[in-house]
Design a protein around this motif. Structure first.
Motif, mmCIF file in Angstrom:
data_model
loop_
_atom_site.group_PDB
_atom_site.id
_atom_site.type_symbol
_atom_site.label_atom_id
_atom_site.label_comp_id
_atom_site.label_asym_id
_atom_site.label_seq_id
_atom_site.Cartn_x
_atom_site.Cartn_y
_atom_site.Cartn_z
ATOM 1 N N PHE A 200 45.340 -10.140 47.516
ATOM 2 C CA PHE A 200 44.786 -9.033 46.751
ATOM 3 C C PHE A 200 45.138 -7.715 47.429
ATOM 4 C CE2 PHE A 200 41.994 -12.714 46.200
ATOM 5 C CZ PHE A 200 42.084 -12.886 44.823
ATOM 6 N N THR A 201 45.610 -6.768 46.633
ATOM 7 C CA THR A 201 46.022 -5.470 47.171
ATOM 8 C C THR A 201 44.989 -4.383 46.936
ATOM 9 O OG1 THR A 201 47.185 -4.945 45.108
ATOM 10 C CG2 THR A 201 48.461 -6.017 46.857
ATOM 11 N N ALA A 202 43.923 -4.669 46.200
ATOM 12 C CA ALA A 202 42.931 -3.640 45.901
ATOM 13 C C ALA A 202 42.130 -3.300 47.155
ATOM 14 C CB ALA A 202 41.993 -4.113 44.797
ATOM 15 N N PRO A 203 42.112 -2.043 47.582
ATOM 16 C CA PRO A 203 41.336 -1.664 48.767
ATOM 17 C C PRO A 203 39.848 -1.584 48.448
ATOM 18 C CG PRO A 203 42.398 0.262 47.838
ATOM 19 C CD PRO A 203 42.857 -0.911 47.017
ATOM 20 N N MET A 204 39.072 -1.345 49.473
ATOM 21 C CA MET A 204 37.635 -1.209 49.301
ATOM 22 C C MET A 204 37.308 0.102 48.598
ATOM 23 S SD MET A 204 36.400 -3.960 50.563
ATOM 24 C CE MET A 204 34.660 -3.557 50.743
ATOM 25 N N ALA A 205 36.072 0.204 48.110
ATOM 26 C CA ALA A 205 35.631 1.417 47.424
ATOM 27 C C ALA A 205 35.599 2.591 48.396
ATOM 28 C CB ALA A 205 34.254 1.197 46.812
ATOM 29 N N SER B 130 51.983 -10.732 55.878
ATOM 30 C CA SER B 130 52.030 -11.624 57.038
ATOM 31 C C SER B 130 50.624 -11.846 57.572
ATOM 32 C CB SER B 130 52.927 -11.047 58.141
ATOM 33 O OG SER B 130 52.378 -9.853 58.669
ATOM 34 N N ARG B 131 50.436 -12.989 58.227
ATOM 35 C CA ARG B 131 49.117 -13.326 58.756
ATOM 36 C C ARG B 131 48.688 -12.364 59.863
ATOM 37 N NH1 ARG B 131 51.544 -18.469 57.779
ATOM 38 N NH2 ARG B 131 52.594 -18.323 59.800
ATOM 39 N N ILE B 132 49.625 -11.996 60.723
ATOM 40 C CA ILE B 132 49.259 -11.129 61.840
ATOM 41 C C ILE B 132 48.901 -9.730 61.352
ATOM 42 C CG2 ILE B 132 51.631 -10.356 62.358
ATOM 43 C CD1 ILE B 132 50.830 -10.575 65.340
ATOM 44 N N GLU B 133 49.578 -9.255 60.305
ATOM 45 C CA GLU B 133 49.242 -7.947 59.759
ATOM 46 C C GLU B 133 47.867 -7.975 59.100
ATOM 47 O OE1 GLU B 133 51.161 -4.452 56.895
ATOM 48 O OE2 GLU B 133 52.219 -6.349 57.193
ATOM 49 N N ARG B 134 47.528 -9.094 58.475
ATOM 50 C CA ARG B 134 46.212 -9.197 57.840
ATOM 51 C C ARG B 134 45.102 -9.161 58.886
ATOM 52 N NH1 ARG B 134 42.170 -12.610 56.387
ATOM 53 N NH2 ARG B 134 42.972 -14.460 57.449
ATOM 54 N N ILE B 135 45.274 -9.912 59.995
ATOM 55 C CA ILE B 135 44.240 -9.927 61.020
ATOM 56 C C ILE B 135 44.187 -8.590 61.762
ATOM 57 C CG2 ILE B 135 43.574 -10.997 63.200
ATOM 58 C CD1 ILE B 135 42.844 -12.568 60.699
ATOM 59 N N ALA B 136 45.356 -7.980 62.021
ATOM 60 C CA ALA B 136 45.354 -6.644 62.637
ATOM 61 C C ALA B 136 44.643 -5.650 61.726
ATOM 62 C CB ALA B 136 46.791 -6.199 62.918
ATOM 63 N N ASP C 158 56.588 -3.414 48.614
ATOM 64 C CA ASP C 158 55.589 -4.108 49.430
ATOM 65 C C ASP C 158 54.199 -3.621 49.061
ATOM 66 O OD1 ASP C 158 55.301 -1.626 50.615
ATOM 67 O OD2 ASP C 158 56.371 -2.145 52.442
ATOM 68 N N HIS C 159 53.205 -4.047 49.840
ATOM 69 C CA HIS C 159 51.814 -3.737 49.513
ATOM 70 C C HIS C 159 51.494 -2.255 49.693
ATOM 71 C CE1 HIS C 159 52.100 -4.363 53.776
ATOM 72 N NE2 HIS C 159 50.847 -4.014 53.999
ATOM 73 N N THR C 160 52.228 -1.550 50.551
ATOM 74 C CA THR C 160 51.986 -0.117 50.684
ATOM 75 C C THR C 160 52.469 0.634 49.453
ATOM 76 O OG1 THR C 160 54.088 0.291 51.833
ATOM 77 C CG2 THR C 160 52.191 -0.303 53.188
ATOM 78 N N ASP C 161 53.527 0.137 48.816
ATOM 79 C CA ASP C 161 53.964 0.749 47.553
ATOM 80 C C ASP C 161 52.914 0.549 46.470
ATOM 81 O OD1 ASP C 161 56.646 1.715 48.260
ATOM 82 O OD2 ASP C 161 57.110 -0.392 48.537
ATOM 83 N N ALA C 162 52.312 -0.640 46.440
ATOM 84 C CA ALA C 162 51.252 -0.889 45.461
ATOM 85 C C ALA C 162 50.068 0.032 45.705
ATOM 86 C CB ALA C 162 50.818 -2.351 45.531
ATOM 87 N N PHE C 163 49.725 0.248 46.980
ATOM 88 C CA PHE C 163 48.628 1.162 47.298
ATOM 89 C C PHE C 163 48.958 2.583 46.848
ATOM 90 C CE2 PHE C 163 46.565 4.286 49.944
ATOM 91 C CZ PHE C 163 45.248 3.862 49.991
ATOM 92 N N TYR C 164 50.168 3.021 47.154
ATOM 93 C CA TYR C 164 50.569 4.382 46.792
ATOM 94 C C TYR C 164 50.513 4.588 45.279
ATOM 95 C CZ TYR C 164 53.768 8.254 45.841
ATOM 96 O OH TYR C 164 54.333 9.412 45.355
ATOM 97 N N ARG D 21 45.564 -3.223 52.038
ATOM 98 C CA ARG D 21 45.307 -4.612 51.684
ATOM 99 C C ARG D 21 46.555 -5.246 51.084
ATOM 100 N NH1 ARG D 21 39.859 -5.179 52.421
ATOM 101 N NH2 ARG D 21 40.518 -7.323 52.844
ATOM 102 N N GLY D 22 46.559 -6.591 51.046
ATOM 103 C CA GLY D 22 47.713 -7.307 50.525
ATOM 104 C C GLY D 22 48.809 -7.502 51.545
ATOM 105 N N ALA D 23 48.458 -7.533 52.848
ATOM 106 C CA ALA D 23 49.471 -7.687 53.892
ATOM 107 C C ALA D 23 50.240 -8.993 53.691
ATOM 108 C CB ALA D 23 48.812 -7.671 55.264
#
Length: 757
Positions: free
Chosen positions: A14-19, A399-405, A238-244, A395-397
């Motif tokens: 999921f790429t949707a960030p928090m409120a 890779s696993r390490i990016e998600r935990i970071a 990538d997920h940063t493009d979706a955020f933008y 959100r929507g990282a």
């Protein structure tokens, strides 16, 4: 355009960030956190009394080894319990702030900035960034609503690139400001023309009518359509493009469409906001699409610092603000000298009341500038130097390490918010709004090579924002975190780039502790109120990496006597882990990530220790540690072999300890060793990868064994100009005689004919 990164199993879907607004915590949640604090303190006291003191009182501490073990174990448990307690304390402050925060209404912001004459300069340090990464950052800054804003891309690439790839990065970075300005020109012109017509029509009509409201509504429709069209055309790599596209562009468009709904509702009712309100609404559109965007390269000028760090990149430009400059050719290049009255300047750098330092991989949501500047200008905040919203993770990282970071980043967001409650805020340099006068108060000046160099943001350590926080407090300034989620920043996508970032974060805190002591003495002299909780939070923030890492080494490596283990230790730790699991769920992650984060910290143990060692090295040698930039590329960054091998050693030693303790029936130590072995092995597989481990270790070994071919010694450069060669007359006149005794080899040197008496 880069390739789409492959999504790993276990990554975010999921790429949707928090409120933007934090959920209001319940009274029950606040009460439970208070209970967790009490339980942690009580458990530590009970452990100290029932386990350690009892052993001495009852006389069972009959060997020197056991006495030393008991003392060291108590020190380790106390240090780790203190850090857990500071987590709970900061969390309590965050809950209070989230409960009490009331968002400033839109209309109040519009009234505050009506007839506003101050400006803000957004400074974006950039060093060989991927063009699409820095472009999103520039766009998020350019679309900020503010009456007068400048966006300056501080390009720190060498002016003469060493290969075609770097030359292309530099070319695109230089072109970016003009590209963004050109794209903004059409909507800026259209909304500005609408504002001019609206002013004229309202002046003639004397009052606002539904027709005037319809003109403003049409302008908002156009602006929203323009933003949505740009979002639809943006490539989603990538997920940063979706955020933008979703949160920066469509989020702003949705906010504007809400205004059109309100205006259309008034029009349908045959009504209209008053003339003043319509002008405010149209002004907002003009501010959104109006920005001066430019770039600056400090390395083109010999009179500016070329220190390879972000702080001096920022300092170089801040020192130029508010002044006119002339280009003066020298033997080494072009120098900037102050422009005298009546001269035509070659470079004019406007001054602004506020600065915003924005990392090249960060993005701001709408209203960031107006809300934070309005906070700085509230009555009672005249001595607030820096305000920010501690950044959250995309959100929507993939890779696993990016998600935990990213999960650890979101936890830090909560803790930073809580530290503000106790007056212990630290500057987080990724997206801070700064009162420029505060930087002038902490400025230091020195002469280097005949040029005056000003330092506002200290570069003595690689965590420059933390040190500057202490400097500001010494001068009587304070810092505040704004309790909303309005900024986001990237987390490293692989283990190699994460090493660079976390090693830098672990380095410098110990060096700043003496400055904190001096600040506290200065504040006591001024009779400022100093909370013990503030001091404890600050010390923990700067030094906890050191004692937590060393404590973990002791727990992992030394076979402590089983008599020192106690359920009270587990109870003290349980409160911390349960609350952190709750915070992970609150931030949109999984409660089970608490175990993944533990393994994550195990594989980073050597990295954190390396940062601590570097701090000690700098303290002993008084030499600055080179600033290492976090790589921001989509291809994997190779990891140094040492940081790959240490996690494997932790697993191997933990398995050995497990077998030894099972054989000795030391069940407490055995369970702890097995727990560490399992989680560290999982972290190696999930975050580093076995194949990547082998590749990086082999590459590191080859690089270590490889000896570059020795170059032949070049013939000495003749002192005088070669026959027929052009004389560097500018260099000679500028530097003077730089031979400094190297001309003794000349055959006709008169000194050879002077005999000693």
């Amino acid at each position: 355009m880069g390739r789409t990164p492959r999504r790993q199993w276990g990554a975010e879907r999921f790429t949707a960030p928090m409120a933007i607004m934090h959920d209001r915590p319940s009274s029950r949640k606040i009460l439970l956190n208070r209970i967790a604090i009490i339980v942690t303190i009580f458990a530590w006291l009970m452990y100290s009394v029932t386990t350690v003191v009892r052993e001495f009182v009852e006389g069972r501490a009959n060997t020197l080894r056991f006495i030393l073990e008991s003392a060291s174990y108590l020190v380790v448990v106390t240090a780790l319990t203190f850090s857990a307690l500071m987590y709970l304390l900061a969390r309590q402050g965050a809950l209070y702030r989230f409960r009490d925060h009331v968002r400033v209404p839109r209309g109040a912001l519009d009234r505050h900035f009506e007839d506003y004459d101050k400006g803000i300069t957004v400074l974006i340090p950039s060093y060989r960034e991927e063009p699409d990464v820095v472009a999103k950052t520039v766009w998020s800054a350019a679309l900020q609503e503010f009456p007068t804003k400048r966006v300056v891309l501080l390009i720190d690439d060498p002016p003469t690139p060493d290969n075609d790839e770097n030359a292309e990065l530099l070319r695109r970075a230089r072109e970016l400001p003009a590209v963004v300005m050109e794209a903004l020109e059409e909507p800026r012109r259209r909304v500005a023309e609408t504002l001019d017509r609206l002013r004229d029509d309202l002046s003639d009509a004397g009052r606002a009518t539904p027709a005037h409201a319809a003109a403003v509504s049409e302008a908002y429709h156009f602006a929203a359509d323009w933003l949505e069209a740009r979002a639809a055309a943006h490539p989603l790599v990538d997920h940063t493009d979706a955020f933008y596209a979703d949160r920066v562009l469509i989020g702003l468009a949705g906010d504007l469409r809400l205004t059109t709904i309100a205006l259309d509702g008034a029009i349908n009712a045959g009504e209209s906001p008053d003339a003043e309100r319509l002008i405010q609404l149209q002004n907002r559109l003009v501010w959104i699409f109006t920005a001066e965007i430019t770039s600056f390269e400090r390395k083109q000028y010999v009179s500016l610092s070329h220190e390879a760090n972000k702080a001096m990149n920022l300092n170089s430009y801040i020192a130029l603000m508010g002044h006119d400059w002339l280009f003066q050719p020298t033997g080494d290049g072009v120098a900037l000298i102050p422009c005298e009255h009546g001269q035509d300047p070659d470079l004019s750098v406007p001054d602004t009341e506020y600065l915003l330092t924005l990392d090249a991989d960060s993005m701001l949501l709408r209203d960031y500038c107006v809300r934070l500047v309005a906070l700085l200008e509230e009555p009672g905040n005249e001595r607030v130097a820096v305000t920010q919203t501690p950044y959250s993770s995309y959100r929507g990282a993939p890779s696993r390490i990016e998600r935990i970071a990213g999960a650890t980043t979101d936890i830090q967001h909560i803790l930073h918010q809580g530290m503000t409650y106790y007056g212990a805020t630290f500057w987080v340099g990724a997206n801070a709004v700064i009162r420029k006068q505060a930087l002038l108060d902490i400025a230091e000046y020195q002469s280097v090579g005949g040029y005056d160099i000003a330092t506002y943001i200290q570069d003595r350590t690689v965590i420059e924002d933390t040190e500057s926080s202490i400097d500001l407090g010494t001068k009587g300034w304070t810092l505040v975190n704004y309790p909303e989620r309005l900024s986001y920043s990237a987390t490293p996508p692989d283990f190699g780039s994460l090493i660079v970032q976390r090693r830098r974060w672990a380095n410098g805190g110990l060096l700043i502790l003496p400055k904190l002591a001096r600040q506290l003495r200065e504040r006591r002299f001024r009779r400022d109120r100093i909370l013990h909780r503030e001091v404890m939070l600050r010390v923990n923030y700067m030094a906890s990496i050191a004692w937590a890492s060393l404590g973990l080494v002791f727990l992992l490596g030394y076979p402590y006597d089983s008599r020192l283990l106690s359920p009270w230790v587990i109870l003290a730790a349980a409160s911390y882990f349960i609350c952190q699991a709750s915070d992970l769920r609150y931030s949109g992650h999984r409660a089970s990530d608490i175990f993944r984060i533990y393994g994550f910290n195990l594989v980073l143990l050597a990295v954190n220790l390396a940062g601590v060692v570097k701090s000690v090295q700098q303290a002993l040698t008084n030499e600055k540690i080179p600033f290492a930039r976090t790589p921001k590329v989509r291809d994997r960054t190779a990891s140094p072999g040492l940081y790959i091998l240490v996690p494997y050693l932790i697993v191997g030693f933990s398995v050995f300890t497990l077998a030894r303790d099972v054989f000795a029936q030391n069940w407490g130590n055995a369970i702890f060793a097995g727990f560490n072995a399992a989680l560290c092995l999982w972290a190696i597989i999930a975050y580093i990868g076995v194949r990547n481990s082998v590749v990086d270790v082999v590459v590191g070994a080859v690089d270590w064994l490889f000896v570059p071919k020795r170059r032949k010694k070049q013939a000495p450069v003749p002192v005088g100009p070669r026959e027929g060669a052009a004389v560097d007359w500018r260099g000679i006149l500028y530097h003077g005689d730089r031979r400094l005794g190297r001309d003794v080899a000349r055959k006709n040197d008169i000194r050879r004919r002077v005999s000693p008496r």
